[in-house]
Design an enzyme around this catalytic site. Structure first.
Site, mmCIF file in Angstrom:
data_model
loop_
_atom_site.group_PDB
_atom_site.id
_atom_site.type_symbol
_atom_site.label_atom_id
_atom_site.label_comp_id
_atom_site.label_asym_id
_atom_site.label_seq_id
_atom_site.Cartn_x
_atom_site.Cartn_y
_atom_site.Cartn_z
ATOM 1 N N ARG A 43 31.924 54.939 66.733
ATOM 2 C CA ARG A 43 32.756 54.724 65.552
ATOM 3 C C ARG A 43 32.060 53.730 64.631
ATOM 4 O O ARG A 43 31.394 52.820 65.105
ATOM 5 C CB ARG A 43 34.118 54.163 65.968
ATOM 6 C CG ARG A 43 35.039 55.195 66.560
ATOM 7 C CD ARG A 43 36.382 54.605 66.884
ATOM 8 N NE ARG A 43 36.389 53.937 68.165
ATOM 9 C CZ ARG A 43 36.522 52.626 68.339
ATOM 10 N NH1 ARG A 43 36.672 51.830 67.305
ATOM 11 N NH2 ARG A 43 36.524 52.109 69.546
ATOM 12 N N CYS A 57 34.948 46.376 79.820
ATOM 13 C CA CYS A 57 35.675 45.376 80.603
ATOM 14 C C CYS A 57 36.334 45.994 81.837
ATOM 15 O O CYS A 57 37.148 45.346 82.496
ATOM 16 C CB CYS A 57 36.735 44.694 79.755
ATOM 17 S SG CYS A 57 36.062 43.618 78.482
ATOM 18 N N LYS A 65 37.980 49.281 81.994
ATOM 19 C CA LYS A 65 39.222 50.040 81.759
ATOM 20 C C LYS A 65 39.282 51.341 82.568
ATOM 21 O O LYS A 65 40.187 51.520 83.397
ATOM 22 C CB LYS A 65 39.322 50.348 80.266
ATOM 23 C CG LYS A 65 40.629 50.994 79.843
ATOM 24 C CD LYS A 65 40.565 51.253 78.337
ATOM 25 C CE LYS A 65 41.841 51.828 77.773
ATOM 26 N NZ LYS A 65 41.601 52.407 76.448
ATOM 27 N N ASN A 100 26.417 54.925 74.931
ATOM 28 C CA ASN A 100 27.785 55.409 74.690
ATOM 29 C C ASN A 100 27.885 56.919 74.966
ATOM 30 O O ASN A 100 28.772 57.589 74.456
ATOM 31 C CB ASN A 100 28.192 55.093 73.241
ATOM 32 C CG ASN A 100 29.684 55.291 72.996
ATOM 33 O OD1 ASN A 100 30.502 55.102 73.905
ATOM 34 N ND2 ASN A 100 30.056 55.677 71.777
ATOM 35 N N ALA A 101 26.945 57.441 75.764
ATOM 36 C CA ALA A 101 27.014 58.866 76.148
ATOM 37 C C ALA A 101 28.325 59.089 76.897
ATOM 38 O O ALA A 101 28.829 58.187 77.564
ATOM 39 C CB ALA A 101 25.827 59.224 77.027
HETATM 40 C C1 SPV Z 1 36.826 53.708 72.501
HETATM 41 O O1 SPV Z 1 35.784 53.326 71.964
HETATM 42 O O2 SPV Z 1 37.786 52.955 72.685
HETATM 43 C C2 SPV Z 1 36.956 55.106 72.926
HETATM 44 C C3 SPV Z 1 35.997 56.068 72.436
HETATM 45 O O3 SPV Z 1 37.879 55.424 73.600
HETATM 46 S S1 SPV Z 1 36.247 56.475 70.773
HETATM 47 O O4 SPV Z 1 36.651 57.849 70.705
HETATM 48 O O5 SPV Z 1 35.015 56.263 70.088
HETATM 49 O O6 SPV Z 1 37.300 55.617 70.246
HETATM 50 MN MN MN Z 2 39.460 53.899 73.520
#
Ligand code: SPV
Ligand code: MN
Length: 627
Positions: free
Chosen positions: A87, A276, A278, A389-390
């Site tokens: 993102r 962390c 999750k 981030n794969a």
């Molecule tokens: C996160 O980054 O918290 C995710 C992946 O769960 S994303 O779809 O990039 O938000």
């Molecule tokens: Mn998320």
């Protein structure tokens, strides 16, 4: 109205037109017709909830070259562009009407300007392509939680991902969309120009624009699911505001079932910033997963209930290995629908960092169709075989450890909520708050995580991330906290816990990867009042004997008094330093901070100072408990 119908008829085959017409919803027709006019697709395809339509999209992703089949049946790989691996906050903006502001801290542009910009970027973007129109549902269809969603995109990968990650919503539109006041979320995504690898070329013109006034999100020049899959983070930002209007909560949390004594089932939700622990908490061996990313909370019949918004997992694949994550490992190695994202592929087999196997020197990945070890990226930086981030995308239904009730349309009763941070020197591995408000203020609102070697920038820098929801807060931090503080105040609310799996001494972790299995069992016992704790200035800590018994019962491990003493030492200077950081944030960076948060902060500080006078800076839990 007639204008829309003519546009729709010009591009849709009669059976697809009928699928839309059956919904009798003018807003749906308008949104689809406008996308046709703006993006100029060659053709338009409308899907419903049938297996046949899902299969069509799955195959289309392959035919389009957006996914490549792997050796194992049902597995595919998808690549996002080198610069499109996560993102992007800088280009994610809220569109706000002239003269309004959602909160001065948020990245926002005037609605009219933003729409002009995004329409400029999406104009003609579907030329030579097929526009896909699909309907999904956030939460179980037919339930009070359900938010129907309309997704328009030219990417079959996006809708294929949505078929794995969300419940179908065409039926929900059929049921509800003729009703007055019917509200739904809409997403219009355009891949934009692509390179020879089918990834968006104009990454510098990537935009994600959220129009809260219309419950709509637009995104362009990106393929990464966090920017394109409307129902994931794009919807979370809209849902947080809808929840605010309607008096419920939309959270960035997993839901899991912890199995207590005598078959007791206790549901825990957890918010953890990236890296962390999750997903690995939601996946603890012996417990059951409900969902790993998004939860909606509502009070139903006087009970605090949560629902998994999703029906699948878009999980980080780095460090998933046979020993640590046997359930995921198994799904990633057997026949069935799996989309691998941004891994290395050699001879039809996917490879990723930390998988515990030898990685080939060459293959195709997010850098190149012919990657070789040592290769530099287009930015001149060294590359790795797979991106950090794969990801993998799978259905919850395909997980062996799913809770059979994961899809309950009424939701599941929440026993506890965990806020999990990463710090090497401050918080004990697990503690319970003194109550809901103390937990929201000192654990959720003060959640921090240290950057790791895997994140960009300096290592060990603490990042403040309120309830791990910071990136998605479409309102001020104070408003969001107030909503949390007020929520369900007339009923018995869940207990709140704080965890930290990353305490270190001499640069070595003090806890093993699996220790969290013990912490969740302890929380389960506390929720039901089955054990005592030690009251400390920062919350309630476990007593040694309980942990000793749990370690030996669950992990077959001797847990010594020394280990306990070290892990649960109250580190007063570090705790005071944390409060100082938080005081600075909540008195100067956040406006309108709830008064109760400052009260808790000052009280906690006073308690810490008081025990320091008596026992010193580093206080053993044995001393605190007087044992
Ligand atoms: C996160 O980054 O918290 C995710 C992946 O769960 S994303 O779809 O990039 O938000
Ligand atoms: Mn998320």
């Amino acid at each position: 109205m007639d204008g829309y119908i003519n546009i729709l008829k010009s591009k849709l085959s009669p059976d697809h037109f009928d699928k839309l017409a059956a919904l009798q919803n003018e807003e749906v027709n308008r949104f689809v017709a406008h996308a046709i006019e703006l993006c100029e697709p060659d053709s338009v395809w409308v899907g419903d909830d049938s297996d046949e339509d899902m299969e069509y999209c799955r195959q289309l992703a392959i035919d389009n070259g957006e996914e490549i089949p792997l050796k194992i049946k049902g597995h595919t790989v998808h690549f996002d562009g080198y610069f499109d691996q996560a993102r992007k906050k800088e280009v994610t903006r809220y569109l706000v009407p002239e003269g309004e502001s959602l909160d001065p801290k948020l990245n926002q542009v005037s609605r009219s300007e933003g729409i002009k910009e995004i329409e400029g970027l999406q104009r003609g973007a579907y030329r030579g392509r097929k526009m896909l129109v699909r309907f999904f549902c956030l939460g179980p269809p037919g339930s009070v939680y359900a938010i129907p969603c309309l997704q328009i995109t030219d990417s079959a990968y996006v809708v294929h991902s949505e078929d794995l990650l969300y419940r179908g919503g065409y039926g929900e539109f059929r049921r509800q969309s003729g009703n007055p006041g019917f509200e739904f979320f809409k997403f219009r995504h355009a891949t934009g120009e692509v390179d020879e690898r089918m990834t968006s070329s104009n990454h510098d013109r990537n935009r994600v624009y959220m129009d809260q006034t219309e419950n709509t999100v637009y995104s362009v020049n990106t393929q990464y699911a966090g920017n394109t899959v409307g129902l994931k983070k794009l919807s979370l930002r809209l849902a947080i505001r809808k929840a605010d209007r309607e008096g419920w909560l939309a959270e960035h949390m997993f839901i899991m079932r912890v199995n207590g004594p005598k078959g007791r089932k206790t549901y825990l939700c957890g918010a953890y910033p990236s890296a962390c622990g999750k997903t690995s908490t939601a996946m603890i061996p012996g417990e059951n997963i409900v969902g790993d990313d998004l939860a909606y909370f509502r009070v139903i019949n006087g009970k605090f209930m949560a629902v998994n918004v999703e029906s699948g997992i878009f999980g980080i694949i780095q460090d998933v290995n046979a020993k640590g994550d046997p359930v995921i490992w198994d799904v990633l190695h057997k026949e069935g629908e799996v989309i691998f994202g941004n891994v290395l592929v050699n001879d039809g087999k996917p490879y990723w960092l930390g998988m515990g196997e030898d990685i080939p020197e060459t293959g195709m990945n997010h850098v190149s169709m012919k990657w070789t070890r040592g290769m530099k990226g287009p930015d001149g930086k060294p590359t790795t075989c797979a991106h950090k981030n794969a990801r993998y995308t799978v259905r919850i239904d395909d997980l062996e450890n799913k809770d059979p009730d994961w899809n309950n349309s009424g939701g599941l009763p929440v026993g506890g909520i965990i806020y999990g941070g990463r710090d090497s020197d401050t918080s004990v591995p697990v503690r319970e708050s003194f109550g809901w408000e103390h937990g929201i203020c000192t654990m959720g609102a003060m959640l921090e995580s240290e950057t790791t070697a895997a994140t960009i920038g300096a290592e060990g820098v603490r990042k403040w991330n309120v309830m791990s929801n910071m990136d998605f807060l479409s309102m001020s931090v104070s408003k969001y906290l107030k909503n949390n503080l007020e929520f369900a105040k007339d009923i018995d609310r869940p207990k709140i816990f704080g965890t930290n799996y990353f305490l270190k001494k001499d640069d070595k972790y003090l806890n093993g990867m699996l220790d969290k299995a013990v912490w969740v069992k302890w929380m389960e016992l506390r929720i039901h009042g089955d054990t005592d704790g030690i009251e400390t200035p920062v919350g309630i800590m476990p007593v040694y004997e309980d942990l000793r018994d749990l370690f030996s019962g669950i992990l077959k491990k001797d847990y010594t008094r020394e280990e306990y003493g070290e892990q649960f030492t109250l580190r007063v200077p570090e705790n005071l330093a944390k409060l100082e950081r938080m005081e600075e944030i909540y008195t100067s960076k956040v406006s309108d901070t709830p008064a109760i948060l400052i009260e808790f902060l000052l009280e906690q500080r006073a308690r810490l100072q008081q025990v320091r006078e008596k026992y010193g800076d580093y206080i053993s839990p044995f001393e605190l408990s007087g044992r």
